[in-house]
Scaffold this active site. Structure first.
Site, PDB file in Angstrom:
ATOM      1  N   LYS A 181       0.839  -1.204   0.000  1.00  0.00           N
ATOM      2  CA  LYS A 181       0.000   0.000   0.000  1.00  0.00           C
ATOM      3  C   LYS A 181       0.873   1.253   0.000  1.00  0.00           C
ATOM      4  CE  LYS A 181      -3.874  -2.389   2.144  1.00  0.00           C
ATOM      5  NZ  LYS A 181      -4.687  -2.712   3.338  1.00  0.00           N
ATOM      6  N   GLN A 223      -4.926  -1.453   9.541  1.00  0.00           N
ATOM      7  CA  GLN A 223      -4.783  -2.780   8.936  1.00  0.00           C
ATOM      8  C   GLN A 223      -5.371  -3.839   9.876  1.00  0.00           C
ATOM      9  OE1 GLN A 223      -3.758  -3.341   5.831  1.00  0.00           O
ATOM     10  NE2 GLN A 223      -3.983  -5.540   6.001  1.00  0.00           N
ATOM     11  N   ASP A 231     -11.222   2.988   3.846  1.00  0.00           N
ATOM     12  CA  ASP A 231     -11.501   1.551   3.781  1.00  0.00           C
ATOM     13  C   ASP A 231     -13.012   1.277   3.740  1.00  0.00           C
ATOM     14  OD1 ASP A 231      -9.638  -0.488   3.550  1.00  0.00           O
ATOM     15  OD2 ASP A 231      -8.973  -0.338   5.632  1.00  0.00           O
TER      16      ASP A 231
END
Ligand code: GUN
Length: 281
Positions: free
Chosen positions: A52, A96, A119
């Site tokens: 990422k 994460q 997200d």
């Protein structure tokens, strides 16, 4: 049978993002910023976060990775997120997953400012998605919808079976498909007869993390199969949730693993972060 090439579509999305980043810099002096919070030392999470960060660098984002040990307290994680919520250089915040067991994931995700929730995991954005309102949408299912668009696959009125009901993949996938007027069935670990559902579907979307779960006798002739699974075998190679060798000859379209949905997740994360930056006031 046609392969749906996620790798090249992801490159195309990234190139569009790069162009728009340059424009945003030039016209408004805005550099999109993404902050990633990485807790503990799970090798897969570390690998994803590295990918990422690299992708952010490639498109000209400002990006930071905030790493913390898995002994960190929930309050310290919350304080870090609150600091990022208030940082004007940061447009997107990504925690994460999975988080260590002592941390309440739902609570952590709800601390993220919904406007920085690239997200799409915050209940505010999930609620807006289900209602059919503009929202940040989870990157993997959003990437699957982008694949349908690119390959001119119209899901309207189609029977779609989503295998797996996670908050990250299955539920938002089903919501997007429903919003696009598909007839959606969601199966999960307690489904009595998985094959009965998958074999009727025009489109099967699977993301559960069980290698080879979807076998040739479970899909109908001409079906479209989207494989979201990423599993590492004992010899180190990557395989999906679909028995690709035997299922693919029956399909009109299928995604490979690797090179299918995987690269799309990061591409859509970049796209969501750009969207957050474009919404700066
Ligand atoms: N863990 C597995 N997939 C994801 C994802 O898409 N986002 C985050 N934050 N964590 C993940």
């Amino acid at each position: 049978m046609q392969l749906i090439d996620g790798k090249s579509l992801a490159k195309k999305v990234q190139s569009t993002v790069s162009t728009e980043v340059a424009q945003l810099k030039q016209e408004k002096n805005i550099v999109p910023g993404l902050a990633v919070i990485l807790i503990g030392d799970d090798p897969a999470s570390h690998a994803y976060v590295k990918m990422k960060a690299k992708a952010c660098e490639n498109v000209g984002f400002y990006s930071i990775t905030h790493s913390m040990p898995d002994t960190i307290s929930q309050d310290e994680i919350i304080a870090t997120i609150e600091m990022m919520n208030g940082n004007p250089r940061i447009d997107g915040i990504l925690v994460q997953l999975p988080l260590p067991k002592h941390v309440d994931t739902d609570k952590i995700l709800e601390v993220i400012d919904p406007k920085k929730d690239v997200d799409g995991f915050h209940a505010y954005n999930v609620g807006r998605l289900v209602t059919g309102l503009e929202s940040f949408v989870a990157c993997t299912p959003l990437g699957v919808m982008k694949m349908f668009e690119e390959y001119h696959i119209d899901v309207k009125g189609k029977d779609v079976c989503v295998v797996g009901a996670s908050n990250i993949v299955g539920k938002p996938m089903a919501a997007l498909l429903l919003n696009a007027e598909a007839t959606v069935t969601i199966t999960h670990i307690f489904t009595k007869d998985l094959k009965a559902h998958t074999s009727k579907a025009d489109i099967v979307v699977v993301g559960v993390g069980v290698p080879g779960l979807i076998k040739a006798d479970m899909v109908k002739e001409g079906a479209i199969v989207i494989d979201i699974g990423i599993n590492r075998t004992e010899n180190g190679s990557l395989v999906g949730d679909v028995d690709f060798e035997n299922v693919s000859p029956k399909c009109s379209y299928i995604t490979p693993v690797p090179g299918g949905v995987g690269p799309m997740t990061i591409a859509m994360l970049l796209s969501n972060t750009l969207k957050a930056a474009q919404g700066r006031i």
